[in-house]
Scaffold this active site. Structure first.
Site, PDB file in Angstrom:
ATOM      1  N   ARG A   1       0.876  -1.391  -0.054  1.00 62.91           N
ATOM      2  CA  ARG A   1      -0.064  -0.039   0.051  1.00 62.91           C
ATOM      3  C   ARG A   1       0.827   1.272  -0.022  1.00 62.91           C
ATOM      4  O   ARG A   1       0.714   2.392  -0.748  1.00 62.91           O
ATOM      5  CB  ARG A   1      -1.020   0.107   1.059  1.00 62.91           C
ATOM      6  N   THR A   2       1.784   1.298   0.954  1.00 65.02           N
ATOM      7  CA  THR A   2       2.798   2.752   1.002  1.00 65.02           C
ATOM      8  C   THR A   2       3.385   2.695  -0.485  1.00 65.02           C
ATOM      9  O   THR A   2       3.249   3.665  -1.050  1.00 65.02           O
ATOM     10  CB  THR A   2       3.695   2.317   1.965  1.00 65.02           C
TER      11      THR A   2
ATOM     12  N   LYS B   1      21.866 -11.349  -1.502  1.00 60.74           N
ATOM     13  CA  LYS B   1      23.216 -11.921  -2.176  1.00 60.74           C
ATOM     14  C   LYS B   1      24.340 -11.400  -1.490  1.00 60.74           C
ATOM     15  O   LYS B   1      25.363 -11.231  -2.103  1.00 60.74           O
ATOM     16  CB  LYS B   1      23.308 -11.526  -3.611  1.00 60.74           C
TER      17      LYS B   1
ATOM     18  N   ARG C   1      12.046   2.106   2.202  1.00 56.57           N
ATOM     19  CA  ARG C   1      11.676   1.744   3.590  1.00 56.57           C
ATOM     20  C   ARG C   1      12.621   0.872   3.813  1.00 56.57           C
ATOM     21  O   ARG C   1      12.949  -0.168   3.032  1.00 56.57           O
ATOM     22  CB  ARG C   1      10.224   0.950   3.247  1.00 56.57           C
TER      23      ARG C   1
ATOM     24  N   HIS D   1       8.199   7.759  10.234  1.00 54.09           N
ATOM     25  CA  HIS D   1       7.347   7.542   8.941  1.00 54.09           C
ATOM     26  C   HIS D   1       6.770   8.965   8.627  1.00 54.09           C
ATOM     27  O   HIS D   1       5.530   8.879   8.981  1.00 54.09           O
ATOM     28  CB  HIS D   1       6.379   6.437   9.275  1.00 54.09           C
TER      29      HIS D   1
END
Lengths: 333, 430
Positions: A67-68, A95, A117, A147
């Site tokens: 959603r974000t 990796k 994020r 946030h």
């Protein structure tokens, strides 16, 4: 170097958007006002403005969030930017590539903005410190830290319903300890001059020294905590925390801290209910509240696009200004 | 190693905590020992005379905890690089924790470290032997053999023994050989995932915290075990005021426990983490201002026996990550004495007390006849100019670790000469 010096340029313009901490009230108001202007874009036949045309914005998601990421993507596209979506959690770092390696590789692709994020507190700040000077970083959530776009979209939603902040009592309910959303909301509310910010939850979910460190009143009883408040913000409770050393069960959590119409009775008659989503129905609140007349939860989502457009266009605007000034300096020599 | 040179140190202010001497006096050295204090013996004709005018002359510093990163982590630092930095910092004896790779749990590793240090000859290195095999906290290490191989003390480094049963037996077995056990008190469960003090700053920044109880719980446990077993323990790097109270109370009852503090704990607090500077990431974490003040007072009073560098040099990459993901530790050898001097300037203690906590205090913890400058003692000497100002920078530091929160700061106090067993191992030429 602190966050304050990192996210603003010398003139005080927003270069990165990493945290609410250290930002002036006037800047937050500026973000809200600009977002107001962008609300109409969604109603246009052509849902685009050309503010970021020719810019490349990379959504750098080290932690999954559909959603974000989607609202950031939509915001960037409405600003006419080209968008790259990268889910790093499943590729590079697996990796053994370091965060800095990932960053350098993307910079080589001439990205102008990273929307980041990350599960670790301080990650967006770290990336901003090490990114090339022409690149902006927007924090889309780092660990438990911050946030800021979520907080600003919440402020935007509150302002649309309540107008002035100075008379407002706001209660934030639930897992404050792990919540970057709550930290940013509290900073934003206090900066915007809210009359009172309360946090409500069991002691296991309220961080140490919360009252002094965050500038809030702490309540452990929901009914008492929402008394006379104008806004109730419910936080999402992560599933893995519902039955752990923090909480015995989702049942008991709902019994004590789940929002119902009946428990809202002590709040202000016009109180609105918010949630950053996605809701665990029957845990944070029942459906009656979630879908009820006080709920502004879906509005939050659409407001999120406008607020993110505002923040991104401001950062890109600062970049353009810097490039222009650098050009003028070159011409002068 | 040539130790047959004769040296006179003239015109300095001699401070010897062992004898309590503090005053202007010449020091004469021969055959690696202090030959005379004051007037030179008749006929003494030194090969070299060092003019220590305006300088402090005191025993070489004994550092209870410095990681040299060799063997195993030579990309961070080596015995050669760090002992050279130590010599430039006036440190003549270093005790290094056993958490190398391989761990110092066999005589071979202990000897390798000492031989490498001796070959380079910059400083004396005394490796702490592992208390348990591979530091896993399960099986006892061969403590008698480690003692034989030159380990003066035993240590778990930063790895708390989870089993109280093993901890108890390890202390008992160590005490069989009269060996002191170094313990870094941190309850692993409570500290799990934490990177800063649990308090206002961790709450504000959303950083996973390490509560005070992570230290006090471990201190309480280890004090109880020391009391039960009669073993001699030493807490490496206390960080909380409450732990100091518990230590004092136990000592008053006769528990054989001592403790030290890392120099950075006396200058930095949780507030210094607010800028997310990875160089302020240390374990135990930087605590509150009142903890810092209590630690300062305890060092002044002698409740803390020693001040140490807790030197942890890192490669640049180790600090290039979001704060919680960085490796903890500060490169601390070369700022130890100048920061110590600042404690004197800030009237926390007088200079003789500071010198005692850096020399005799730690030497006694190690059970070594070091940190003294009386006639007949080993000629480990630091000649320190308290007036000289310098700026901490990658250019001025010799350590391979540039991870210092004091980088860029101008400090006062610079070592001019360092002597180890009567031999000049460092001489400042700039």
């Amino acid at each position: 170097m602190n966050a304050l010096t990192t996210q603003l340029d010398e003139a005080g313009n927003l270069k990165h958007f990493l945290t609410i901490e250290g930002l002036e009230r006037s800047l937050l108001i500026d973000i809200l006002d600009r977002a107001e202007g962008f609300l109409g874009v969604a109603q246009q036949a052509v849902k685009k403005v050309p503010l970021c045309r020719g810019k490349v914005i990379a959504n750098l998601f080290f932690e999954n969030s559909t959603r974000t990421r989607t609202t950031f993507e939509l915001a960037a596209k409405r600003l006419s930017a080209d968008v790259l979506n990268l889910n790093i959690s499943t590729s590079a770092t697996a990796k053994g590539e370091t965060l800095l390696d990932t960053l350098r590789n993307l910079e080589a692709m001439h990205v102008d903005m990273f929307v980041v994020r990350h599960a670790t507190s301080g990650a967006a700040h770290f990336i901003a410190q090490h990114a090339a000077p022409h690149v902006s970083v927007v924090n889309a959530g780092d660990g438990r830290h911050s946030h800021p776009t979520q907080a600003m979209l919440d402020m935007f939603t509150i302002r649309r319903h309540k107008g002035d902040f100075s008379a407002l009592r706001v209660a934030i309910v639930g897992d404050i300890l792990h919540s970057r959303v709550a930290r940013s909301q509290i900073l934003a509310l206090n900066t915007l001059g809210a009359a009172e910010v309360r946090v409500i939850g069991p002691r296991t979910l309220i961080p140490a020294d919360a009252a002094e460190a965050l500038g809030v009143r702490v309540f452990h009883d929901l009914r008492e905590g929402v008394r006379d408040v104008d806004v109730v913000i419910m936080l999402r409770l992560q599933r893995e925390r519902m039955s752990s050393a923090l909480l015995p069960s989702e049942h008991e959590y709902f019994q004590l801290f789940g929002l119902t119409e009946e428990r809202l009775a002590t709040a202000h008659a016009e109180a609105i209910v918010m949630h950053p989503g996605p809701i665990n129905r029957g845990v944070e609140m029942d459906s009656q509240v979630a879908d009820g007349k006080r709920s502004v939860i879906l509005e939050q989502v659409s407001n999120g696009i406008a607020v993110r457009m505002a923040v991104m266009s401001m950062c890109i605007g600062t970049q353009n200004l810097q490039a222009q000034q650098a050009g003028e300096q070159r011409d002068a020599h | 190693m040539p130790t047959d040179s004769t040296i006179s140190i003239r015109n300095g202010r001699l401070i010897d905590p062992a004898t309590g001497f503090d005053g202007e006096a010449d020091v004469h050295l021969a055959e690696g020992r202090v030959l005379a204090i004051g007037a030179a013996p008749p006929g003494f004709c030194p090969e070299r005379t060092l003019d220590a005018s305006g300088c402090l002359v005191f025993p070489g510093v004994v550092d209870l905890c410095a990681r040299l990163r060799e063997p195993g982590l030579e990309h961070k630092a080596t015995i050669a690089s760090e002992t050279r930095a130590a010599a430039a910092a006036g440190i003549t004896t270093l005790c290094c924790p056993p958490d190398t790779s391989p761990v110092v749990d066999t005589p071979a590793v202990a000897q390798l470290i000492q031989q490498t240090a001796a070959r380079h000859g910059h400083a004396r290195v005394l490796p702490a032997g592992a208390l348990t095999r591979k530091l896993e906290g399960k099986v006892l290490a061969e403590m008698a053999a480690l003692k034989q191989a030159g380990c003066p003390v035993l240590s778990q480094a930063g790895r708390t023994i989870l089993s109280t049963h093993v901890a108890r037996r390890a202390l008992e077995y160590a005490s069989t050989f009269g060996m002191t056990v170094f313990l870094q008190p941190l309850d692993r469960d409570l500290a799990e995932g934490g990177c800063v003090h649990e308090g206002r700053v961790s709450t504000r920044l959303g950083l996973p915290g390490i509560p005070e109880a992570a230290e006090t719980l471990a201190v309480a446990r280890d004090l109880a075990l020391a009391e039960q077993t009669g073993a001699r323990i030493h807490f490496r790097g206390l960080s909380t005021a409450r732990a100091l109270e518990m230590l004092a109370e136990a000592r008053a009852r006769g528990v054989r426990a001592s403790a030290d503090v890392a120099i950075h704990q006396l200058f930095l607090t949780e507030e210094d983490v607010a800028g997310l500077n990875a160089d302020c990431h240390v374990i135990p974490p930087l605590r509150t201002r009142s903890d810092r003040d209590a630690l300062r007072a305890a060092l002044a009073s002698g409740a803390l026996a020693a001040l140490c560098s807790d030197h942890q040099p890192h490669d640049a990459d180790a600090k290039l990550a979001p704060f919680p993901e960085t490796a903890p530790g500060i490169s601390g050898l070369e700022t130890l004495l100048p920061l110590g001097l600042r404690l004197v300037e800030e009237a926390v203690m007088d200079v003789a007390t500071l010198i005692a906590r850096l020399t005799l205090g730690p030497a006694e913890v190690l059970g070594q006849r070091l940190g003294r400058l009386g006639v007949g003692e080993r000629a480990d000497v630091c000649i320190f100019d308290p007036r000289r100002a310098w700026t901490v920078s990658p250019e001025t530091l010799l350590s391979h670790g540039e991870n210092s929160p004091f980088m860029g700061m101008t400090l006062r106090g610079r070592v001019i000469w360092t002597l180890l067993d009567g031999r000049i191992v460092f001489e400042r030429t700039d």
